[in-house]
Design an enzyme around this catalytic site. Structure first.
Site, short mmCIF file in Angstrom:
data_model
loop_
_atom_site.label_atom_id
_atom_site.label_comp_id
_atom_site.label_asym_id
_atom_site.label_seq_id
_atom_site.Cartn_x
_atom_site.Cartn_y
_atom_site.Cartn_z
N LYS A 1 1.10 8.24 -2.61
CA LYS A 1 0.28 7.90 -1.90
C LYS A 1 -1.07 7.08 -2.27
O LYS A 1 -2.54 8.63 -2.09
CB LYS A 1 0.35 7.81 -0.20
CG LYS A 1 1.15 7.31 0.07
CD LYS A 1 1.37 7.88 1.84
CE LYS A 1 1.46 6.24 2.66
NZ LYS A 1 2.20 5.71 3.58
N ARG B 1 -7.91 -4.25 11.55
CA ARG B 1 -7.96 -5.94 11.73
C ARG B 1 -7.22 -6.51 12.67
O ARG B 1 -5.78 -5.86 12.74
CB ARG B 1 -7.87 -6.03 10.11
CG ARG B 1 -6.84 -5.63 9.50
CD ARG B 1 -6.49 -6.19 7.87
NE ARG B 1 -5.84 -5.04 7.32
CZ ARG B 1 -4.40 -5.38 7.39
NH1 ARG B 1 -4.20 -6.55 8.40
NH2 ARG B 1 -3.73 -4.84 6.76
N GLY C 1 -2.49 -3.36 2.18
CA GLY C 1 -0.50 -4.10 1.25
C GLY C 1 0.07 -3.46 1.01
O GLY C 1 1.14 -4.26 0.22
N GLU D 1 2.29 12.70 0.33
CA GLU D 1 3.37 12.45 2.55
C GLU D 1 4.47 13.34 2.09
O GLU D 1 5.46 12.43 1.24
CB GLU D 1 3.33 11.94 2.86
CG GLU D 1 1.56 11.22 3.48
CD GLU D 1 1.52 10.12 4.52
OE1 GLU D 1 2.57 9.44 4.54
OE2 GLU D 1 0.63 9.68 4.99
P1 ADP Z 1 -0.38 -7.01 7.87
O1 ADP Z 1 -0.20 -5.78 7.74
O2 ADP Z 1 -1.61 -7.39 8.71
O3 ADP Z 1 1.06 -7.01 8.43
P2 ADP Z 1 -0.23 -7.16 4.79
O4 ADP Z 1 -0.14 -5.69 5.06
O5 ADP Z 1 0.63 -7.90 3.87
O6 ADP Z 1 -0.02 -7.81 6.36
O7 ADP Z 1 -1.57 -7.73 4.44
C1 ADP Z 1 -1.75 -8.45 5.08
C2 ADP Z 1 -2.96 -9.15 3.28
O8 ADP Z 1 -4.02 -8.06 2.84
C3 ADP Z 1 -1.87 -8.99 2.04
O9 ADP Z 1 -2.01 -10.18 1.32
C4 ADP Z 1 -2.51 -8.01 1.54
O10 ADP Z 1 -2.51 -8.08 0.19
C5 ADP Z 1 -3.76 -8.18 1.71
N1 ADP Z 1 -3.95 -6.43 2.07
C6 ADP Z 1 -3.48 -5.60 3.22
N2 ADP Z 1 -3.81 -4.26 2.97
C7 ADP Z 1 -5.86 -4.57 2.10
C8 ADP Z 1 -6.54 -3.39 1.56
N3 ADP Z 1 -6.16 -1.77 1.71
N4 ADP Z 1 -6.72 -3.49 0.09
C9 ADP Z 1 -6.67 -4.94 0.34
N5 ADP Z 1 -5.99 -6.07 0.21
C10 ADP Z 1 -5.14 -5.35 1.56
P1 ADP Z 2 0.05 -0.23 3.92
O1 ADP Z 2 -1.60 1.47 3.70
O2 ADP Z 2 -0.06 -0.35 2.12
O3 ADP Z 2 -0.33 -0.46 4.63
P2 ADP Z 2 1.26 2.46 5.09
O4 ADP Z 2 0.62 3.90 4.35
O5 ADP Z 2 1.47 1.83 6.09
O6 ADP Z 2 0.77 1.82 3.13
O7 ADP Z 2 3.00 2.38 4.20
C1 ADP Z 2 3.41 1.35 3.98
C2 ADP Z 2 5.02 1.56 4.50
O8 ADP Z 2 5.36 2.46 3.68
C3 ADP Z 2 5.81 1.82 5.50
O9 ADP Z 2 5.64 1.34 6.51
C4 ADP Z 2 7.17 2.17 4.92
O10 ADP Z 2 7.66 1.48 4.71
C5 ADP Z 2 6.71 3.03 3.47
N1 ADP Z 2 6.12 4.08 4.07
C6 ADP Z 2 4.72 5.14 3.63
N2 ADP Z 2 4.73 6.10 4.04
C7 ADP Z 2 6.00 6.77 3.64
C8 ADP Z 2 6.78 7.49 4.36
N3 ADP Z 2 5.74 9.71 4.20
N4 ADP Z 2 8.08 7.83 4.22
C9 ADP Z 2 9.12 7.33 4.42
N5 ADP Z 2 7.86 5.40 4.76
C10 ADP Z 2 6.57 5.57 4.55
#
Ligand code: ADP
Ligand code: ADP
Ligand code: MG
Length: 479
Positions: free
Chosen positions: A159, A293, A165, A201
């Protein structure tokens, strides 16, 4: 009366403008040229053009601060995406004497870094999956990765430390893939987040994504607004979100919510935030991250709690204390949100930007909420994300909520771009969805739902009918 500059676009800009206006404040929109016709620009009290963009002026911290100064804004709401999780932006607001509607830049810095966030949570004894620190560059990092894999076994998540996003996440199955993909992941992370740090992870196999909405004021009051399940995702990004989680054992739900409050306190959190967890088959849960946020799916929580989260965010930022306590929060019924995106689900959810919406008919009625920004005749800019409108429904029971959602999808006609609606119409009749039984593997294990007949969906029939009936009124008759 205060002035609030909304540093965002699309549906979330409109959501925030409405809340600001309801509170009696003035809302200021900003926009780039592709958004000349955008609804958020029209409904704001003032609008400031930043430049031609695209995606460059919206992200230009100095320009946005200059716009805020010029308009006499007191505060800035960053929405989600764009600058929302950029600690430099929060800091720039703080330095300019502007209220940033969100947590402090320090909290955003810590929590925006998944490795630091994990450290803070480890110190607070919050459960999480085993993971590494940032991998060192070159052979050293690969060596650490391979020994982590030897200890915990594949699959392993690689990761981006600064990711968000759904981007910057790779599932690694063996040593060769690990060696190959670490440099690729670094390059990708550098390009996407301007930070090439990556870490590992352990993978939770087919988990549920369960998250908790928290809200905290500056006086140390922290309240949770219950759970959401966001397991139905494509490319690790959410499509369908529900509140509350369908986990039936209330003691597990309570424990997840209490842990979320503990996580918020451990990170000195203020304003609204979301603590994300993964829940495994045995209902063990693991901290994943805190999003600092407002979240896209905050609507489902609002529907089941009756709390206007954006209004609360603004009040907290202006120094007010929370007016509700934990015991005042009750979860009533169920809510489901579907993200109606301009995408072709059959073509790997490829965005359909650049198309004009020739027909737009949205559903309404009891328990139905729409948060969108498109209107008939609107051409969707190609350069922004594909979310057009969020359809959120509320019902007393899960079944009632799903029935209502199906009725809404059937009544929803968007002609021009392909959308996720026909796919959702297939999904809504899936027995597993009907039972509320899904995890993050849902789309993989239910790929047959993508075989829907595009021409024959209710929505297409309806759209055709609207086009024809409008004037012919074939189906109406007198007695
Ligand atoms: P949420 O986490 O609010 O459910 P998303 O994962 O779809 O929704 O993110 C919402 C929007 O924010 C998307 O357009 C996504 O590409 C953007 N986004 C989320 N995290 C980041 C980040 N760390 N940097 C840039 N854009 C982000
Ligand atoms: P983002 O910042 O892009 O939202 P997250 O860390 O929240 O990233 O992970 C986004 C998605 O990726 C999770 O909702 C899950 O579906 C998958 N994921 C992330 N980490 C793990 C993990 N350690 N094991 C299984 N699925 C994962
Ligand atoms: Mg996340």
């Amino acid at each position: 009366m205060k002035k609030i500059l909304v540093a965002n676009r699309g549906e979330i800009a409109i959501r925030i403008i409405r809340a600001a206006q309801e509170l009696g404040h003035k809302a200021i929109a900003i926009y780039e040229t592709p958004d000349n016709d955008a609804l958020h620009v029209r409904i704001a009290d003032e609008a400031i053009w930043l430049g031609d963009g695209p995606r460059k002026d919206y992200l230009d911290i100095a320009k946005v601060i200059k716009a805020a100064r010029k308009s006499g804004a007191d505060a800035i709401h960053p929405g989600y995406g764009f600058l929302a999780e950029n600690p430099d932006f929060a800091k720039a607001c703080e330095d300019a004497g502007l209220i940033f509607i969100g947590p402090t830049s320090e909290v955003i810095t810590n929590l925006g870094n998944k490795v630091i966030a994990r450290q803070i949570m480890a110190e607070a004894n919050i459960p999480m999956v085993p993971g590494t620190q940032n991998l060192l560059p070159g052979d050293e990092g690969t060596k650490t990765a391979l020994s982590f894999a030897a200890e915990y076994g594949y699959p392993i998540m690689l990761k981006a430390t600064a990711g968000g996003g759904g981007r910057g996440i790779r599932r690694i199955e063996n040593d060769n893939q690990m060696k190959e993909e670490i440099p690729q992941a670094r390059a990708e992370a550098k390009a996407a987040f301007n930070n090439d740090s990556v870490y590992l992870e352990k993978v939770v196999i087919n988990p549920k994504h369960v998250e908790v909405q928290i809200i905290a004021d500056a006086s140390g009051n922290v309240v949770h607004l219950g759970t959401r399940d966001c397991s139905i995702q494509r490319r690790n990004q959410k499509l369908v979100e529900i509140a509350p989680s369908m986990i039936q054992d209330q003691s597990i739900i309570d424990s997840i919510c209490e842990t979320a409050v503990k996580a918020a306190k451990a990170s000195h959190y203020t304003n609204a935030g979301t603590v994300e967890f993964l829940v495994d088959k045995d209902f063990k849960f693991y901290f994943m991250e805190i999003n600092t946020r407002i979240q896209v799916e905050h609507t489902v929580t609002e529907m089941v709690t009756g709390i206007d989260i954006v209004r609360t965010q603004i009040k907290i930022a202006f120094g007010k204390q929370l007016i509700f306590k934990q015991e005042d929060i009750q979860i009533r019924g169920h809510a489901i949100e579907m993200r109606i995106n301009a995408e072709d689900p059959k073509n790997n959810f490829m965005p359909e930007g650049g198309k004009t919406v020739t027909i737009y008919r949205s559903p309404g009625g009891y328990g139905v909420r729409l948060d969108g920004f498109v209107y008939q005749g609107y051409t969707i800019p190609e350069v922004y994300d594909s979310l057009l409108v969020k359809l959120t429904v509320h019902g007393y029971s899960w079944n009632e909520t799903v029935d209502r959602l199906k009725r809404c999808l059937t009544n929803f006609a968007i002609v021009g771009p392909k959308t996720t609606i026909p796919f959702y119409l297939a999904l809504i009749d899936d027995p597993d969805f009907r039972r509320g039984d899904f995890d993050t593997s849902y789309l993989e294990t239910h790929s047959h739902l993508l075989d829907y007949d595009e021409q024959n969906t209710e929505i297409n029939k309806l759209a055709k009918l609207i086009a024809e009936i409008h004037y012919k009124e074939e189906n109406s008759y007198a007695i």
